[in-house]
Design a protein around this motif. Structure first.
Motif, mmCIF file in Angstrom:
data_model
loop_
_atom_site.group_PDB
_atom_site.id
_atom_site.type_symbol
_atom_site.label_atom_id
_atom_site.label_comp_id
_atom_site.label_asym_id
_atom_site.label_seq_id
_atom_site.Cartn_x
_atom_site.Cartn_y
_atom_site.Cartn_z
ATOM 1 N N GLU A 55 0.844 -1.194 0.000
ATOM 2 C CA GLU A 55 0.000 0.000 0.000
ATOM 3 C C GLU A 55 0.883 1.249 0.000
ATOM 4 N N TYR A 56 0.507 2.241 -0.814
ATOM 5 C CA TYR A 56 1.276 3.471 -0.960
ATOM 6 C C TYR A 56 0.348 4.677 -0.995
ATOM 7 N N ILE A 57 0.939 5.855 -0.749
ATOM 8 C CA ILE A 57 0.251 7.115 -0.996
ATOM 9 C C ILE A 57 1.176 8.023 -1.791
ATOM 10 N N LEU A 58 0.576 8.840 -2.641
ATOM 11 C CA LEU A 58 1.262 9.936 -3.316
ATOM 12 C C LEU A 58 0.733 11.186 -2.645
ATOM 13 N N VAL A 59 1.610 11.974 -2.043
ATOM 14 C CA VAL A 59 1.172 13.080 -1.198
ATOM 15 C C VAL A 59 1.937 14.352 -1.529
ATOM 16 N N ASP A 60 1.259 15.484 -1.396
ATOM 17 C CA ASP A 60 1.875 16.801 -1.541
ATOM 18 C C ASP A 60 2.418 17.190 -0.162
ATOM 19 N N LEU A 61 3.732 17.201 -0.014
ATOM 20 C CA LEU A 61 4.349 17.492 1.287
ATOM 21 C C LEU A 61 4.171 18.941 1.729
ATOM 22 N N SER A 62 3.851 19.848 0.791
ATOM 23 C CA SER A 62 3.745 21.269 1.132
ATOM 24 C C SER A 62 2.332 21.687 1.553
ATOM 25 N N GLN A 63 1.386 20.775 1.541
ATOM 26 C CA GLN A 63 -0.001 21.141 1.845
ATOM 27 C C GLN A 63 -0.198 21.500 3.313
ATOM 28 N N LYS A 64 -1.228 22.270 3.560
ATOM 29 C CA LYS A 64 -1.608 22.653 4.926
ATOM 30 C C LYS A 64 -2.505 21.551 5.492
ATOM 31 N N PRO A 65 -2.452 21.312 6.805
ATOM 32 C CA PRO A 65 -3.339 20.303 7.407
ATOM 33 C C PRO A 65 -4.807 20.671 7.196
ATOM 34 N N VAL A 66 -5.659 19.647 7.096
ATOM 35 C CA VAL A 66 -7.085 19.884 6.870
ATOM 36 C C VAL A 66 -7.851 20.117 8.162
ATOM 37 N N ASN A 67 -7.229 19.829 9.316
ATOM 38 C CA ASN A 67 -7.889 20.072 10.601
ATOM 39 C C ASN A 67 -6.840 20.296 11.690
ATOM 40 N N GLU A 68 -7.300 20.509 12.911
ATOM 41 C CA GLU A 68 -6.379 20.816 14.011
ATOM 42 C C GLU A 68 -5.549 19.611 14.455
ATOM 43 N N TYR A 69 -5.903 18.416 13.992
ATOM 44 C CA TYR A 69 -5.156 17.214 14.361
ATOM 45 C C TYR A 69 -3.976 16.945 13.430
ATOM 46 N N GLY A 70 -3.878 17.694 12.325
ATOM 47 C CA GLY A 70 -2.770 17.525 11.394
ATOM 48 C C GLY A 70 -3.041 16.540 10.278
ATOM 49 N N ASP A 71 -4.306 16.169 10.072
ATOM 50 C CA ASP A 71 -4.629 15.251 8.982
ATOM 51 C C ASP A 71 -4.385 15.923 7.630
ATOM 52 N N PHE A 72 -4.188 15.119 6.605
ATOM 53 C CA PHE A 72 -3.842 15.630 5.285
ATOM 54 C C PHE A 72 -4.537 14.797 4.219
ATOM 55 N N LYS A 73 -4.505 15.300 2.992
ATOM 56 C CA LYS A 73 -5.080 14.583 1.845
ATOM 57 C C LYS A 73 -3.954 13.933 1.053
ATOM 58 N N ALA A 74 -4.228 12.730 0.557
ATOM 59 C CA ALA A 74 -3.243 11.991 -0.228
ATOM 60 C C ALA A 74 -3.980 11.118 -1.237
ATOM 61 N N TYR A 75 -3.236 10.600 -2.197
ATOM 62 C CA TYR A 75 -3.786 9.708 -3.211
ATOM 63 C C TYR A 75 -3.256 8.315 -2.914
ATOM 64 N N ASP A 76 -4.142 7.417 -2.491
ATOM 65 C CA ASP A 76 -3.695 6.076 -2.106
ATOM 66 C C ASP A 76 -3.841 5.107 -3.268
ATOM 67 N N PHE A 77 -2.968 4.097 -3.297
ATOM 68 C CA PHE A 77 -3.024 3.057 -4.318
ATOM 69 C C PHE A 77 -2.323 1.807 -3.798
ATOM 70 N N THR A 78 -2.657 0.680 -4.418
ATOM 71 C CA THR A 78 -2.081 -0.607 -4.059
ATOM 72 C C THR A 78 -1.231 -1.113 -5.212
ATOM 73 N N VAL A 79 -0.012 -1.536 -4.923
ATOM 74 C CA VAL A 79 0.828 -2.201 -5.913
ATOM 75 C C VAL A 79 0.606 -3.696 -5.725
ATOM 76 N N GLU A 80 0.060 -4.334 -6.773
ATOM 77 C CA GLU A 80 -0.263 -5.748 -6.707
ATOM 78 C C GLU A 80 0.960 -6.618 -6.927
ATOM 79 N N GLU A 81 0.920 -7.815 -6.350
ATOM 80 C CA GLU A 81 1.981 -8.795 -6.592
ATOM 81 C C GLU A 81 1.775 -9.389 -7.976
ATOM 82 N N LYS A 82 2.872 -9.728 -8.636
ATOM 83 C CA LYS A 82 2.773 -10.364 -9.946
ATOM 84 C C LYS A 82 2.285 -11.790 -9.760
ATOM 85 N N PRO A 83 1.379 -12.241 -10.655
ATOM 86 C CA PRO A 83 0.868 -13.620 -10.529
ATOM 87 C C PRO A 83 1.893 -14.656 -10.900
#
Length: 175
Positions: A147-175
């Motif tokens: 499991e991975y995320i692609l994230v903008d490191l320069s973004q501001k937190p979305v709330n007071e807890y420091g949460d952020f937005k990211a694009y998540d994706f799964t790299v599958e194993e080769k069959p």
């Protein structure tokens, strides 16, 4: 009468708010020759309070996680992304591998800056120019399954807890 007018105004406001134009996506993923917008996921924060021993806090722990055992977006070992930076630079984006638990995925460290990440820059990624000031980026080395995320490191937190937005994706194993 005032209450009815207030409720009517509130109902109209909600309808107008729902019809407002959403911001255009800035990150896409290539699937074959087609390009699809990636869905943003917002992190969630869990605070384990620990113990307070004579005014000293022991065992306090913050964990940032993404719900779901796996991302809905799956890809191969060398995913290709289309990034259209707006206010940020291209090298503000980074890949971070998440750790997995039953039912959720979490960051190795609570703060993005403390995680082991791969910044989108020459040498680490193959880059191509796209129309409309976009970039096609592909990791130079294949990613390990997981499991991975692609994230903008320069973004501001979305709330007071420091949460952020990211694009998540799964790299599958080769069959």
């Amino acid at each position: 009468m005032r209450l009815a007018t207030l409720l009517l105004f509130f109902g109209l406001f909600l309808q107008v708010q729902a019809q407002m134009k959403q911001p255009d996506p800035t990150v896409f993923i290539f699937v074959g020759d087609s390009v699809f917008p990636m869905r943003e996921a917002t992190s969630q924060t869990e605070l384990k309070k620990g113990w307070d021993i004579q005014g000293i806090n022991v065992g306090r722990k913050i964990r940032r996680y993404f719900s779901g055992a796996h991302s809905r977006q799956t890809t191969g070992a060398q995913p290709k992304f289309a990034i259209y930076p707006t206010t940020q630079a291209l090298n503000d984006y980074a890949l971070i591998r998440l750790r997995e638990r039953r039912g959720f995925r979490y960051l190795p460290s609570a703060e993005l800056k403390d995680c082991d990440y791969t910044r989108v820059e020459l040498g680490l990624f193959k880059m191509e120019n796209l129309p409309n000031l976009g970039f096609a980026v592909t990791p130079a080395t294949p990613l390990k399954p997981g499991e991975y995320i692609l994230v903008d490191l320069s973004q501001k937190p979305v709330n007071e807890y420091g949460d952020f937005k990211a694009y998540d994706f799964t790299v599958e194993e080769k069959p």
